[in-house]
Design an enzyme around this catalytic site. Structure first.
Site, PDB file in Angstrom:
ATOM      1  N   MET A 151       7.477 -28.737 -21.929  1.00  0.00           N
ATOM      2  CA  MET A 151       6.384 -29.707 -21.947  1.00  0.00           C
ATOM      3  C   MET A 151       6.498 -30.649 -23.133  1.00  0.00           C
ATOM      4  SD  MET A 151       2.894 -28.455 -20.482  1.00  0.00           S
ATOM      5  CE  MET A 151       2.530 -26.944 -21.337  1.00  0.00           C
ATOM      6  N   SER A 169       6.457 -29.167  -9.244  1.00  0.00           N
ATOM      7  CA  SER A 169       6.753 -29.000 -10.672  1.00  0.00           C
ATOM      8  C   SER A 169       5.521 -28.599 -11.451  1.00  0.00           C
ATOM      9  CB  SER A 169       7.265 -30.318 -11.254  1.00  0.00           C
ATOM     10  OG  SER A 169       8.416 -30.725 -10.608  1.00  0.00           O
ATOM     11  N   CYS A 209      14.346 -24.280 -16.358  1.00  0.00           N
ATOM     12  CA  CYS A 209      13.477 -23.377 -17.122  1.00  0.00           C
ATOM     13  C   CYS A 209      12.281 -22.945 -16.289  1.00  0.00           C
ATOM     14  CB  CYS A 209      12.982 -23.999 -18.416  1.00  0.00           C
ATOM     15  SG  CYS A 209      13.663 -25.569 -18.800  1.00  0.00           S
ATOM     16  N   ASN A 210      11.941 -23.740 -15.285  1.00  0.00           N
ATOM     17  CA  ASN A 210      10.750 -23.399 -14.511  1.00  0.00           C
ATOM     18  C   ASN A 210      11.047 -22.692 -13.205  1.00  0.00           C
ATOM     19  OD1 ASN A 210       8.670 -24.097 -16.134  1.00  0.00           O
ATOM     20  ND2 ASN A 210       8.671 -26.230 -15.483  1.00  0.00           N
ATOM     21  N   GLY A 267      10.268 -26.792 -26.123  1.00  0.00           N
ATOM     22  CA  GLY A 267       9.622 -26.285 -24.921  1.00  0.00           C
ATOM     23  C   GLY A 267       9.640 -27.417 -23.936  1.00  0.00           C
TER      24      GLY A 267
END
Lengths: 267, 437
Positions: free
Chosen positions: B194, B110, B52-53, B192
């Site tokens: 996080m 990250s 996702c990142n 999400g």
């Protein structure tokens, strides 16, 4: 002999308190070991002092101001050690040792003279009533200290500052448990102390009228406050901030009762 | 002929907004894009990573410039314009590419530095690449090395323990409220990365139950599966407050979803058991007034950052240490890469054989009595001629193109035949002196 014992244990308490405070700032585990050792030695010497004094005076040393306050300090030290042995609450020793030290300071300032026991106090109920009440009060004192720490930590958490105290104070849960533990021991002891006091009073006064002096009134108020707290806590599910506040308020009443006891003396 | 260039193209959370990243993400799994890349002839080996990142594309080839455009066109054509791709993508070559990959694997790149999820994702992606046989020797070695670098960083530094993370803050605060997180029940509201990471950390600390509440039940069920939890709809949120201790909220809702009045009702039913709210969402999901209730603690993302700030110093030290390890390992890897090239291999091969000649001559010549300087010279010449003849074919094999064995492979073969190992290239000086003795 007994005087020397008192002085040494007083000095040990001072050392332990100083080490605990230094540890509180520095978080160095060596200091904590010194503090724990010092506190333990101090409490041991204090115990011997009370025994020696018992033989010197010929009665349980809980009558003069010096004796009572010193016995109170000793009870707090022992209660603290008793549950330290079961579980630890981070940095609780710092606050408990301060309380013990202050009481010892008061005791050292009071007259150490041994006064002969007035005839109406000569009873087997004296050690029972007085020691039970004082040990009960000691647990309530620890509960109040825990309550104070709870309020401090809760403020850190609510204001989201996470400063100096945040990392040094224990978790809210641990403090709440401590409060629970101390009150559920302290309150029954206090009640028992009052019952023995009542029996004793009946013995002395016989069929005479009941003497409503300020000490008795205040101890009733104190008891009611704790009874209310117990009810709210265990029936209504009070906990945390409110329970801590209530514990502190109720302990103030304990101190007031104590004050009247010391000033007015026992009749 | 030059050996292959290592090229790394990618987008990450630092440079590229989510809106673009979403379009570039390889949502359909790795098989299909890996298969499509086979069409490009110039690629020797390639590897894809998509989370996702970030999206990372790693390949080795001869003409990096041309390949870069081809690869990007093939993967992203139709999704975004060429300009957009050019603006958002970063491109590294050789040393830089190696270092970047090591930074990624050891979680220094990250969003939440020190989190360990990325290593798993990297391994998974590599499994696909090796199953479909799209990687080559260099990429294999590079990926394996990146795993071991990550491991080294994890064991030699505290970066994972005091991760710069919201999760870390959440755990720290949870500990101050509950003392022990074991047996505490967590509710995840919305999804999400996080929030999921925070939840994962809490579970790692012993939090027991997990309830996932989401607008779409399907997504909730997927997440709940991952945590062995239960899924509920978003409309059940208030009822569930009675059953949980920690709530992590990160929905995309534009308005508040939970108010003081609702929480205060739940607190009565909970008999004052503490509730710990973490609001990661921007804009916020939870009414800030909730924090005013007794035994209720609410933190939004800025508050959590304050906790993280608390031990920034310690963390910075760890990050410096970790970066040093990454640099060290990149250097080592580049040394290995260099050793795999043609010229150093030829040079080394020469050196090794020359060393053998010299040793043998030094041993034999003193034993031959009464030979003249001239005779001695000719013996020496003979020795080096034999060596030269023996080396001729291997050298030829290395230098000329071969129809079925590519150059990297040939270099590796010759190196192993003549026992030219990685260390030899850096220690060749030393071994030479040892041979002389």
């Amino acid at each position: 002999m007994s005087y020397l014992l008192f002085q040494i244990s007083f000095a040990c308490y001072l050392l332990a308190t100083a080490a605990y405070f230094y540890f509180f700032f520095k978080q160095d585990s060596l200091l904590r070991r010194i503090a724990r050792g010092g506190f333990f030695v101090a409490a041991g010497l204090h115990t011997i002092y009370i025994l020696v004094r018992y033989f010197e005076a010929g009665h349980t040393p809980i009558t003069s101001i010096h004796e009572t306050v010193s016995f109170f300090a000793w009870s707090i030290a022992c209660c603290y050690l008793s549950f330290r042995w079961r579980y630890t609450v981070k940095n609780f020793g710092t606050f408990a040792s301060l309380m013990v030290f202050i009481l010892m300071l008061i005791a050292s300032l009071a007259s150490r003279e041994i006064v002969p026991l007035p005839p109406n106090l000569q009873s087997w109920l004296l050690p029972v009533h007085a020691s039970i009440s004082i040990v009960g009060d000691a647990f309530l004192a620890l509960a109040a200290i825990g309550g104070g720490m709870y309020l401090l930590q809760e403020r850190e958490l609510k204001q989201k500052r996470f400063g100096f105290l945040f990392s040094r104070l224990p978790s809210l849960e641990a403090l709440d448990k401590l409060n629970n533990h101390c009150i559920s021991i302290g309150f029954p002891l206090m009640t028992l102390g009052m019952v023995t006091g009542y029996i004793w009073a009946r013995q002395i006064w016989g069929g005479q009228d009941w003497h409503w002096d300020s000490k008795i009134v205040w101890s009733m108020i104190t008891w009611l406050l704790y009874a209310g707290l117990m009810h709210q806590r265990f029936v209504m599910g009070w906990r945390g901030r409110r329970a801590s506040l209530m514990t502190i308020v109720a302990f103030c009443a304990v101190l007031l009762t104590f004050w009247f006891l010391l000033v007015g003396g026992h009749k | 002929m030059r050996s292959d260039t290592i090229v790394l193209l990618g987008v990450n959370h630092k440079k590229t907004p989510l809106a673009v990243r979403e379009k570039l993400a390889l949502t359909g799994g790795y098989e299909e894009p890996l298969e499509r890349l086979r069409q490009i002839k110039g690629l020797n080996g390639y590897f894809l990573l998509s989370t996702c990142n970030r999206v990372e594309i790693l390949f080795t080839c001869q003409q990096p410039e041309a390949m870069r455009i081809e690869v990007l066109d093939l993967l992203f054509a139709g999704k975004v314009t060429r300009e957009e791709v050019r603006d958002s993508i970063y491109s590294y070559e050789n040393e830089e590419a190696v270092q970047h990959l090591f930074m990624v694997s050891s979680s220094l790149d990250s969003m939440i530095v020190g989190e360990s999820q990325i290593l798993g994702q990297l391994k998974e992606a590599f499994r696909h690449a090796s199953e479909q046989k799209t990687s080559c020797q260099v990429i294999n070695k590079l990926l394996h090395k990146s795993f071991s670098v990550a491991k080294r960083v994890r064991t030699e530094t505290q970066i994972g323990a005091s991760a710069v993370s919201i999760s870390y803050a959440a755990v720290e605060l949870g500990r101050k409220i509950f003392g022990d997180l074991r047996g505490k029940r967590v509710m995840l509201v919305g999804a999400g990365e996080m929030a999921e990471l925070a939840a994962e950390h809490l579970v790692g600390q012993g939090a027991a139950d997990m309830i996932v509440a989401n607008r779409t039940l399907e997504r909730a069920m997927k997440l709940a599966d991952r945590f062995n939890g239960r899924a509920v709809g978003l409309d059940e949120l208030v009822e569930q407050l009675v059953n949980v201790d920690i709530i992590i909220s990160s929905t995309g809702a534009s308005d508040l979803i939970l108010f003081k009045k609702e929480v205060s009702g739940a607190m009565r039913k909970r008999r004052g058991q503490p509730l710990f709210f973490i609001d990661i969402a921007v804009p916020r999901d939870l009414d800030p007034e909730i924090n005013k209730l007794d035994n209720v603690f609410l933190y939004d993302i800025d508050d959590l950052n304050n906790v993280v700030e608390m031990n920034r110093e310690q963390r910075d030290k760890e990050a410096v240490k970790a970066r040093r390890i990454v640099e060290e390992e990149s250097l080592k890897f580049n040394r290995w890469i260099d050793s795999q090239e043609l010229t150093p291999t030829i040079k080394e091969l020469r050196q090794t054989v020359d060393a053998i000649c010299r040793t043998e001559l030094a041993r034999t010549l003193p034993r031959l009595n009464g030979i003249s300087k001239k005779e001695q010279k000719s013996i020496e010449r003979m020795a080096s001629a034999i060596a030269g003849k023996i080396l001729h074919n291997p050298m030829q094999y290395l230098k000329t193109d071969h129809p079925c064995v590519d150059q990297g492979e040939r270099i590796a073969q010759v190196r192993s035949l003549f026992k030219l190992h990685e260390e030899n290239c850096t220690l060749s000086q030393k071994s030479q002196t040892r041979d002389d003795e």
